[in-house]
Design a protein around this motif. Sequence first.
Motif, PDB file in Angstrom:
ATOM      1  N   SER A 121     -16.485  -4.012 -16.810  1.00  0.00           N
ATOM      2  CA  SER A 121     -18.172  -3.893 -17.355  1.00  0.00           C
ATOM      3  C   SER A 121     -19.038  -3.956 -16.188  1.00  0.00           C
ATOM      4  O   SER A 121     -20.110  -3.344 -16.123  1.00  0.00           O
ATOM      5  N   ASP A 122     -18.369  -4.578 -14.937  1.00  0.00           N
ATOM      6  CA  ASP A 122     -19.312  -4.492 -13.585  1.00  0.00           C
ATOM      7  C   ASP A 122     -18.841  -3.085 -13.218  1.00  0.00           C
ATOM      8  O   ASP A 122     -17.629  -3.067 -12.591  1.00  0.00           O
ATOM      9  N   GLU A 123     -19.527  -2.089 -12.705  1.00  0.00           N
ATOM     10  CA  GLU A 123     -19.227  -0.755 -12.034  1.00  0.00           C
ATOM     11  C   GLU A 123     -18.714  -1.005 -10.924  1.00  0.00           C
ATOM     12  O   GLU A 123     -18.161  -0.007 -10.420  1.00  0.00           O
ATOM     13  N   ASN A 172      -7.997  -7.418 -10.330  1.00  0.00           N
ATOM     14  CA  ASN A 172      -9.090  -6.815 -10.078  1.00  0.00           C
ATOM     15  C   ASN A 172      -9.626  -6.474  -8.469  1.00  0.00           C
ATOM     16  O   ASN A 172      -9.240  -7.302  -7.586  1.00  0.00           O
ATOM     17  N   VAL A 173     -10.125  -5.721  -8.337  1.00  0.00           N
ATOM     18  CA  VAL A 173     -10.750  -5.048  -6.868  1.00  0.00           C
ATOM     19  C   VAL A 173     -12.037  -4.497  -7.115  1.00  0.00           C
ATOM     20  O   VAL A 173     -12.310  -3.498  -7.786  1.00  0.00           O
ATOM     21  N   ALA A 204      -9.948  -2.323 -12.525  1.00  0.00           N
ATOM     22  CA  ALA A 204      -8.862  -3.250 -12.813  1.00  0.00           C
ATOM     23  C   ALA A 204      -7.673  -2.512 -12.316  1.00  0.00           C
ATOM     24  O   ALA A 204      -7.452  -1.141 -12.950  1.00  0.00           O
ATOM     25  N   VAL A 205      -6.492  -2.808 -11.888  1.00  0.00           N
ATOM     26  CA  VAL A 205      -5.073  -2.331 -11.419  1.00  0.00           C
ATOM     27  C   VAL A 205      -4.183  -2.904 -12.006  1.00  0.00           C
ATOM     28  O   VAL A 205      -3.862  -4.032 -12.210  1.00  0.00           O
ATOM     29  N   GLN A 237       5.544   3.932 -11.199  1.00  0.00           N
ATOM     30  CA  GLN A 237       4.560   5.153 -11.128  1.00  0.00           C
ATOM     31  C   GLN A 237       3.397   4.858 -10.693  1.00  0.00           C
ATOM     32  O   GLN A 237       3.110   3.934 -10.130  1.00  0.00           O
ATOM     33  N   LYS A 238       2.458   5.776 -10.487  1.00  0.00           N
ATOM     34  CA  LYS A 238       1.212   5.576 -10.201  1.00  0.00           C
ATOM     35  C   LYS A 238       0.446   4.593 -11.001  1.00  0.00           C
ATOM     36  O   LYS A 238       0.841   4.607 -12.152  1.00  0.00           O
ATOM     37  N   PRO A 239       0.036   3.421 -10.157  1.00  0.00           N
ATOM     38  CA  PRO A 239      -0.698   2.445 -10.949  1.00  0.00           C
ATOM     39  C   PRO A 239      -1.829   2.974 -11.851  1.00  0.00           C
ATOM     40  O   PRO A 239      -2.478   3.828 -11.571  1.00  0.00           O
ATOM     41  N   THR A 240      -2.098   2.059 -12.900  1.00  0.00           N
ATOM     42  CA  THR A 240      -3.193   2.270 -13.849  1.00  0.00           C
ATOM     43  C   THR A 240      -4.337   1.689 -13.393  1.00  0.00           C
ATOM     44  O   THR A 240      -4.361   0.422 -13.130  1.00  0.00           O
ATOM     45  N   VAL A 241      -5.503   2.343 -13.082  1.00  0.00           N
ATOM     46  CA  VAL A 241      -6.698   1.860 -12.717  1.00  0.00           C
ATOM     47  C   VAL A 241      -7.887   2.068 -13.804  1.00  0.00           C
ATOM     48  O   VAL A 241      -8.059   3.389 -14.120  1.00  0.00           O
TER      49      VAL A 241
END
Length: 289
Positions: A248-250, A223-224, A254-255, A240-244
Amino acid sequence: MILKLGIPKGSLENATIDLFRRAGFNVTTSSRSYFPGVDDPEIQCMLVRAQEMARYVEDGVLDAGITGFDWVQENDAVVQTVCDLVYAKQSFGKVRWVLAAPEASPFHSVKDLEGKIIATELVATTKRYLAENGVTAKVEFSWGATEVKPPELADAIVEVTETGSSLRANKLRIIETVLESNTQLIANVESWKDPEKRKKLEDIAMLLEGAIAALGKVGLMLNVRKRDLPAVLDALPALQKPTVSTLSDEDWLAVNTILDESTVRVIIPRLKGAGAQGIVEYPLNKIVM
C-alpha cells in the motif's frame, strides 16, 4: 469408488505415514490392526510388507501400493509405475543393493565369487546379476542379520544400504553395486485403466511428489524499500525468481521466495544488512511445480 492402497509395513512405515501427512492425508495406525485409518473416504489402506506389495498389486488384491523398485524387480511383477518417490527409512534418497565381502577376504570383484556362497534377501535379482556376469555361485536366502554371516556362513552377501555404515561396522567391504532402488507408487494394470481410480492416483502422486519437493525447504517473506531491492535480490538465492509485489505504501515492496532450510541462518543476516525488514520464515508442506 474405493481405492485399495497398500502402505509398506516395517522399516518404511513411519517414513511413508509422515510423507502422507505432509501431503495432506492423516493416516493412523494401531499395533493391533493391519488396516490403518485415513481421513479420505475414497481410500482404504492396508499394511503390507514391501517385499510382498508388488505381488498383491499385480494380482489385484490392492489397486495400488508403495514399495521399492527392488521388490518390483525381485517379484518380476507386471504393474504400472505411477511415480518415483525418492525416500528411504533413514533419509530422502535412493538405496543400493551391494555385493559385499569381509575386508580381509580376497574377493575384489564379482568374478572372484565363482563357486562361492552368497547370502541375500534379494535372491532372484542376485541370480540374474551373477548370470549377467557369467558367474556361477550358490545364492542362499537370508532371513535377516545378513551382515553377520560372512565369513562363517557365507563368503559374501548382497545387502541393501543407504550409507554403508552398517556394512563398515561389520567389517565388510563393498565390491560392486547390484541394483539402485527407490520407493515407487505402483498400480494394478486394470485399476490404472479405470478413469476414477487413475485420477485419484494421479492426484495422490502429485501431492506426495510435492511433499518430497518441500523437504528441507522453507518459505521466506520480507519487506524492502524499492531502492534496496537490488541488494536484497543479490543476497537471495531462490528456487525460481522471487515473487515481488507492491504494498500500500508505494515506496515498499514485498518479496516471497523459497530457500534451502540449511542456508537460512546465513541468508537472513545478509538480507537484514541489505535493507530487508519484517523477515518471516515459515515451513512448507508441499511444493507443486
